[in-house]
Structure formats: structure tokens, C-alpha cells
Design an enzyme around this catalytic site. Structure first.
Site, short mmCIF file in Angstrom:
data_model
loop_
_atom_site.label_atom_id
_atom_site.label_comp_id
_atom_site.label_asym_id
_atom_site.label_seq_id
_atom_site.Cartn_x
_atom_site.Cartn_y
_atom_site.Cartn_z
N ASN A 93 -7.94 -50.43 29.83
CA ASN A 93 -8.30 -49.03 30.05
C ASN A 93 -7.48 -48.42 31.19
O ASN A 93 -7.14 -49.09 32.15
CB ASN A 93 -9.80 -48.88 30.31
CG ASN A 93 -10.37 -50.02 31.09
OD1 ASN A 93 -9.84 -51.12 31.06
ND2 ASN A 93 -11.43 -49.77 31.83
N GLU A 167 -0.33 -46.34 20.68
CA GLU A 167 -1.23 -46.36 19.51
C GLU A 167 -1.55 -44.91 19.14
O GLU A 167 -1.72 -44.05 19.99
CB GLU A 167 -2.48 -47.19 19.81
CG GLU A 167 -3.30 -46.79 21.03
CD GLU A 167 -4.20 -45.62 20.77
OE1 GLU A 167 -4.48 -45.40 19.59
OE2 GLU A 167 -4.58 -44.93 21.73
N LYS A 222 3.82 -40.05 23.18
CA LYS A 222 2.39 -40.32 23.04
C LYS A 222 1.55 -39.23 23.73
O LYS A 222 0.61 -38.68 23.16
CB LYS A 222 2.09 -41.71 23.61
CG LYS A 222 0.65 -42.02 23.85
CD LYS A 222 -0.11 -42.14 22.56
CE LYS A 222 -1.56 -42.35 22.88
NZ LYS A 222 -2.39 -42.52 21.75
N CYS A 278 -8.85 -40.02 25.03
CA CYS A 278 -7.41 -39.73 25.18
C CYS A 278 -7.03 -38.30 25.54
O CYS A 278 -6.23 -38.08 26.43
CB CYS A 278 -6.68 -40.11 23.89
SG CYS A 278 -6.51 -41.88 23.71
N PHE A 279 -7.58 -37.33 24.80
CA PHE A 279 -7.03 -35.98 24.90
C PHE A 279 -7.01 -35.44 26.34
O PHE A 279 -5.97 -35.03 26.84
CB PHE A 279 -7.82 -35.02 24.00
CG PHE A 279 -7.44 -35.12 22.54
CD1 PHE A 279 -6.47 -36.01 22.11
CD2 PHE A 279 -8.04 -34.31 21.59
CE1 PHE A 279 -6.11 -36.11 20.78
CE2 PHE A 279 -7.69 -34.40 20.25
CZ PHE A 279 -6.72 -35.29 19.85
N PHE A 340 -18.60 -38.65 20.45
CA PHE A 340 -17.66 -37.52 20.55
C PHE A 340 -17.16 -37.06 19.19
O PHE A 340 -16.59 -35.98 19.06
CB PHE A 340 -16.49 -37.86 21.49
CG PHE A 340 -15.40 -38.72 20.90
CD1 PHE A 340 -15.50 -40.10 20.90
CD2 PHE A 340 -14.26 -38.13 20.38
CE1 PHE A 340 -14.48 -40.88 20.36
CE2 PHE A 340 -13.23 -38.90 19.84
CZ PHE A 340 -13.35 -40.29 19.83
C1 UDX Z 1 -6.96 -39.11 19.35
C2 UDX Z 1 -5.67 -39.00 18.51
O1 UDX Z 1 -5.98 -38.35 17.26
C3 UDX Z 1 -5.07 -40.37 18.28
O2 UDX Z 1 -3.83 -40.26 17.60
C4 UDX Z 1 -4.86 -41.05 19.63
O3 UDX Z 1 -4.32 -42.33 19.45
C5 UDX Z 1 -6.15 -41.13 20.40
O4 UDX Z 1 -6.69 -39.81 20.56
P1 UDX Z 1 -9.49 -39.74 18.87
O5 UDX Z 1 -9.73 -39.21 20.25
O6 UDX Z 1 -10.03 -41.09 18.53
O7 UDX Z 1 -7.91 -39.81 18.57
O8 UDX Z 1 -10.09 -38.72 17.79
P2 UDX Z 1 -9.60 -37.36 17.12
O9 UDX Z 1 -9.93 -37.43 15.69
O10 UDX Z 1 -8.21 -37.01 17.48
O11 UDX Z 1 -10.61 -36.29 17.74
C6 UDX Z 1 -10.60 -35.96 19.13
C7 UDX Z 1 -11.62 -34.87 19.40
O12 UDX Z 1 -11.23 -33.64 18.82
C8 UDX Z 1 -13.01 -35.18 18.83
O13 UDX Z 1 -13.99 -34.77 19.75
C9 UDX Z 1 -13.07 -34.34 17.57
O14 UDX Z 1 -14.38 -34.01 17.19
C10 UDX Z 1 -12.28 -33.12 18.01
N1 UDX Z 1 -11.69 -32.37 16.89
C11 UDX Z 1 -10.75 -32.94 16.08
C12 UDX Z 1 -12.07 -31.04 16.68
O15 UDX Z 1 -12.93 -30.49 17.39
N2 UDX Z 1 -11.49 -30.34 15.64
C13 UDX Z 1 -10.54 -30.88 14.83
O16 UDX Z 1 -10.05 -30.18 13.93
C14 UDX Z 1 -10.16 -32.24 15.06
P1 ADP Z 2 -9.50 -48.54 25.07
O1 ADP Z 2 -10.20 -47.40 24.38
O2 ADP Z 2 -8.20 -48.11 25.70
O3 ADP Z 2 -9.35 -49.75 24.21
P2 ADP Z 2 -11.70 -49.85 26.45
O4 ADP Z 2 -12.34 -49.47 27.76
O5 ADP Z 2 -12.50 -49.79 25.20
O6 ADP Z 2 -10.39 -48.92 26.35
O7 ADP Z 2 -11.10 -51.33 26.54
C1 ADP Z 2 -10.32 -51.82 27.58
C2 ADP Z 2 -10.75 -53.26 27.86
O8 ADP Z 2 -9.82 -53.84 28.79
C3 ADP Z 2 -12.13 -53.42 28.50
O9 ADP Z 2 -12.94 -54.22 27.65
C4 ADP Z 2 -11.85 -54.12 29.86
O10 ADP Z 2 -12.84 -55.10 30.19
C5 ADP Z 2 -10.51 -54.78 29.60
N1 ADP Z 2 -9.72 -55.08 30.80
C6 ADP Z 2 -9.36 -54.22 31.79
N2 ADP Z 2 -8.59 -54.84 32.71
C7 ADP Z 2 -8.46 -56.13 32.32
C8 ADP Z 2 -7.76 -57.29 32.85
N3 ADP Z 2 -7.02 -57.23 33.97
N4 ADP Z 2 -7.87 -58.46 32.17
C9 ADP Z 2 -8.60 -58.52 31.02
N5 ADP Z 2 -9.26 -57.48 30.47
C10 ADP Z 2 -9.19 -56.30 31.11
#
Ligand code: UDX
Ligand code: ADP
Length: 479
Positions: A93, A167, A222, A278-279, A340
């Protein structure tokens, strides 16, 4: 080019888990070790009962059933798995920093740095390190510096190559996104290392979809990709607010502009505001970068996307309050959906968090339902303890103005005695609600706020309830 036989992924989260599962499914001759410092998380990945996996993602259980303990392993033996690997994915993370330099905007790289140090200490021979987390531009440089320092110190002939392979999976559709990606992006300098990664993807991704760039372009692509998507959502939500004020329907506007092939129809759904891990984080990273390079206009432009999103969420809670005769204090409100988006149990940056916080702060009693999010998670997100069970609120009166919440087991329970129902997540079951039965549970006059445009207006209105669609308006009571 050496053939990769053993891959270690550090971080068993929403990115690392599904990504490695799909890779393991498609690359049977490679062993995948997914490691995490969090033992509880690893235990859940190894749980016999597949419904106990730590993340909910459609299609994931099936893949785990067919790969786990065959060529996909989950463990906490981080050092051992690093030492066996010829390729290591860093999938930890990278949240926004809360304090210190760049607080509120820059990503906190402490977990990435810790990973790089662990890799430096425990790798053997040549290792390709792939950054998979969303990382601000030039993170690979940090990883490289740490690894090179180990290189100089170590007598075991260590060597490293660093690649960026962002990703693009979206939660809820992660498996399909990984199985059929629009593109795979690989940034790097060393052709041999790049080819090793291409060979892995070629097992299921057509080669023409694999794009190679320099490492900085890959990292920046990205952030930019997410910033562009989020920008579309803020754009359409801003127009939605104008539609509500003027009598237009944002869905009609979206359809009309989306048919312009230069604009396209995706990511134009008005909603309660974007969430997800992410956003916001990626845009704030972009803002930080722009500020760092003195590009203040660029920084302000992108920051506007996040500001609009925050404003929009507060606008929704204010709208609820306005429709309930100017106050929600002491009133029961049902919240349908806390994740979300649909088809995930992830609540990071969910619009529901800020909307619920606003309503609780104003003194309302929330009855929250979500098919996948646990009560303990809601408690963490809201920073307020749950009331645990419905009976405790039976005596709530209009004079009880201290806000609180509880989690309901089903939609009907969530609607008992409420003045308003707010649909925040597009879970399919909410589009199938029997509004005539719901009408028996609520307190009239009741407002239904549909932030996802998933409700059948005739059914809601036919049950005698008022309806307000976010980005559209519409109701049978023009108050
Ligand atoms: C996003 C990117 O799409 C993905 O490529 C990246 O790797 C990670 O971030 P994610 O956050 O998992 O993915 O979901 P996404 O489907 O993109 O939706 C993000 C947010 O936008 C959600 O809260 C969704 O409800 C909202 N959304 C999406 C809208 O409000 N309207 C839309 O038309 C699309
Ligand atoms: P993402 O959505 O990016 O996958 P998450 O919070 O779901 O983020 O996952 C990240 C994972 O990385 C967590 O489960 C956390 O425990 C693990 N992590 C963070 N730092 C380390 C580290 N130094 N060694 C091993 N695992 C780690």
C-alpha cells in the site's frame, strides 16, 4: 533472457492477490508466492472456506480453488520467498502521507522502502523487481538506489533490474480486467528484463496489447490514466448539479455527449462522487509533482477535480437535510450501500463515509446496510461506535439529537421508521427492492435519494414515496 520460474509478490491486498491469482492460472509452470506481513490476511487467503477470502471479487474464488497450493501459495515467510524468487512484484500500500513533507498530497513510500530493503537483504543472484503498486513518478529510482547500495555491499554477486508494470484493474471487475486487459504497460531500461516480463504476459495477453515505454513514462501514465477517469466523473457530477437546478436529466446529457466518438460513453455515470484507493491519491500525487516542479496552474487544474468531488459529497448530505424540512437532527435515515462501488467490500475513500459523517454530525440516526462490508469496517471508517442492535433505537425521539448509526442485516430492517433512504452503492439487490413493502416500514413523508440512478421511479413514486435522483432531480413534491 532467463526463463522465470519463481515469482514472489510482496503485498496480498486488492492488487497483489487477484493479480497473482490470474497469473498463476495462466502460467502453470511458474511458482507464485504471495507474501504479506499481515498474518491475519494470509490466514484468510489460506482459509478452507473460500467465502472467507480477505477480499470479495467476483470470479476470484473459482481461480483460487484451482491454483491455491498447486502453483499459488500465500505465506508470511517473506524473506524465504524473496530468496527463492527470480522476479519480485512489489504490491504494497502507498497511502497519501498524513504528516511531514508533502502531507495530504504525496504518497507515503515507507512500505515500498521497507520492501526494497528486504529484497536487498534476502535476494540471491539476479532478481527482477517489478513495481506494481500505484507509485508516484520516480519511485523506481528509490527502489534502484536501495538495491544498488546492496549490490555494492554484497559479495554474492547480486544484481537487480527494476521495471514498472502499473495495474489497471478496477475492483469489482478485477478478474475480467486482468484476464482481458486493454493493455499491459511495462516500463524499463533493460531489454532482457522487459522480455522476461513480456514472456509471462504472452501466456494469455496478445502481444500487440503489451506496450513498452521508459520507466518514467510508465509511472506517469498510470497517474494520468486515473486522473483522466476521475476528471470525467467530476465533470459529469458538476453538470449533474446544474441539471438538478435547471430541470435537465444528467443521464440524457451523458448519453448525448457519450455518442460523440471523440468523447466516448464510459465513465460518464453521475453518482455520489468517486471513491476507491486510487483516484484521489493519484491525482494528489500529480498535484504534488506539479507543485514540486513549480507548475502551479497544472497543480490547480488537477486539484479542482478532487475539490469538486469533495464538494459534491457534502452537497448530497445537505440536499438530504434540505428535503427533510431543513434538519436531520434526531431523524432516522437509511443508507443503502457503503462500499465505494458495487461488487467489492472495499470502502476506501467511499462517498458513503463523508456523507454518513456529515449526517451523523448533524444528529441523525443512520441505519446502514451493505451486503459485503462488515460492521467493524464501517466503525473504523466513521470513527464512531455502532449502536449494535435496532431495539436500542426504538425509543429514539425527535429530541434525541446525538447522531449515531447501526448496521442492519437486511434492507427492510434498514428502512424501519426512517424519514429518508439514500442509495449510495449500485448493488444489484437495491434495484430489485419491493417499494410497496418498504413503504410499510418508513415514516411519512419519506424521501428516497437515488445517487446511482438504479431505482425504478414509477415503483418508488407508486408506493407513495418522494424521489430525488442525483443529477436529475424529479419528485412529486416540489418543496
Ligand atoms: C480505478 C481504475 O479504474 C483502475 O484502472 C485503477 O487501476 C484503479 O483505480 P477502481 O477505483 O477500482 O479502479 O474503480 P472504478 O471503477 O474506476 O471506480 C472508481 C470510482 O468512480 C467509484 O467510486 C465509482 O463508483 C466511480 N464512478 C465510476 C462513477 O461515479 N461514475 C462512473 O461513470 C464510473
Ligand atoms: P492494494 O489495494 O494496493 O493492494 P492493500 O492495502 O489492499 O493495498 O494491500 C497492501 C498489502 O501490503 C497489505 O496487506 C499490507 O499488509 C502489505 N504490506 C505492506 N508493507 C509490507 C511489507 N514491507 N512486507 C509485506 N507486506 C507488506
Amino acid at each position: 533472457m532467463n526463463k522465470i520460474k519463481n515469482i514472489c509478490c510482496i503485498g496480498a491486498g486488492y492488487v497483489g492477490g487477484p493479480t497473482m491469482a490470474v497469473m498463476a492460472k495462466n502460467c502453470k509452470d511458474i511458482v507464485f508466492n504471495v507474501v504479506d506481513a499481515n498474518k491475519e490476511r494470509i490466514d484468510s487467503w489460506n482459509h478452507k472456506n473460500l467465502s472467507k477470502l480477505p477480499i470479495f471479487e467476483p470470479g476470484l474464488e473459482e481461480i483460487i480453488r484451482n491454483t491455491r497450493n498447486i502453483n499459488l501459495f500465500f505465506s508470511t515467510n517473506i524473506n524465504e520467498c524473496i530468496s527463492k524468487a527470480d522476479m519480485i512484484f512489489i504490491s504494497v500500500n502507498t497511502p497519501t502521507k498524513k504528516t511531514g513533507l508533502g502531507a495530504g498530497k504525496a504518497s507515503d513510500l515507507k512500505w515500498v522502502e521497507a520492501c526494497a530493503r528486504q529484497v536487498a537483504s534476502h535476494s540471491k543472484n539476479h532478481t527482477i523487481v517489478v513495481e506494481k503498486s500505484t507509485l508516484p513518478v520516480r519511485t523506481a529510482e528509490v527502489i534502484k538506489k536501495i538495491l544498488n547500495a546492496a549490490n555494492i555491499k554484497n559479495e554474492n554477486n547480486l544484481s537487480f533490474d527494476v521495471l514498472s508494470n502499473p495495474e489497471f484493474l478496477a475492483e469489482g471487475t478485477a478478474i475480467n480486467d486482468l484476464e482481458n486487459p486493454d493493455r499491459v504497460l511495462i516500463g524499463g531500461e533493460n531489454e532482457k528484463a522487459i522480455n522476461s516480463l513480456i514472456e509471462i504476459y504472452k501466456n494469455w495477453v496478445p502481444e500487440k496489447k503489451i506496450i513498452c515505454t521508459n520507466i518514467w513514462s510508465s509511472e506517469l501514465a498510470k497517474l494520468t490514466s486515473n486522473a483522466f477517469l476521475a476528471q470525467r466523473i467530476s465533470s459529469i457530477n458538476s453538470i449533474g448539479a446544474l441539471c438538478e437546478a435547471t430541470g435537465a436529466d444528467v443521464r440524457e446529457v451523458a448519453r448525448a455527449i457519450g455518442t460523440d466518438s471523440r468523447i466516448g460513453s464510459k465513465f460518464l455515470d453521475a453518482g455520489p462522487g468517486f471513491g476507491g484507493s486510487c483516484f484521489k491519491k493519484d491525482i494528489l500525487n500529480l498535484v504534488y509533482l506539479a507543485e514540486y516542479y513549480g507548475l502551479n496552474e497544472v497543480a490547480n487544474f488537477w486539484e479542482g477535480v478532487v475539490k469538486l468531488n469533495n464538494w459534491h459529497q457534502h452537497r448530497i448530505s445537505q440536499l438530504v437535510s434540505r428535503k427533510l424540512f431543513g434538519t436531520v437532527s434526531g431523524k432516522k435515515i437509511c443508507i443503502l450501500g457503503f462500499s465505494f462501488k458495487a461488487n467489492t467490500n472495499d470502502t476506501r475513500e467511499s462517498a458513503a463515509i463523508s456523507i454518513c459523517k456529515d449526517l451523523i454530525e448533524e444528529g441523525s440516526h443512520l441505519q446502514i446496510h451493505d451486503p459485503k462490508v462488515k460492521e467493524s469496517q464501517i466503525e473504523k471508517d466513521l470513527g464512531v461506535k455502532s449502536l449494535k442492535n435496532l431495539t436500542k433505537t426504538k425509543n429514539n425521539s425527535i429530541y434525541d439529537t446525538k447522531g449515531n448509526w447501526l448496521k442492519a442485516d437486511n434492507v427492510y430492517q434498514a428502512c424501519q421508521g426512517v424519514d429518508a433512504i439514500v442509495v449510495l452503492t449500485e448493488w444489484i439487490e437495491y434495484s430489485k427492492i419491493n417499494w410497496k413493502s418498504i413503504a410499510k416500514e418508513v415514516r411519512f413523508p419519506t424521501w428516497v435519494f437515488d445517487a446511482r440512478s438504479i431505482l425504478n421511479s414509477n415503483e418508488v413514486l407508486g408506493a407513495g414515496l418522494n424521489l430525488w435522483k442525483i443529477g436529475y432531480g424529479f419528485n412529486n413534491d416540489n418543496s
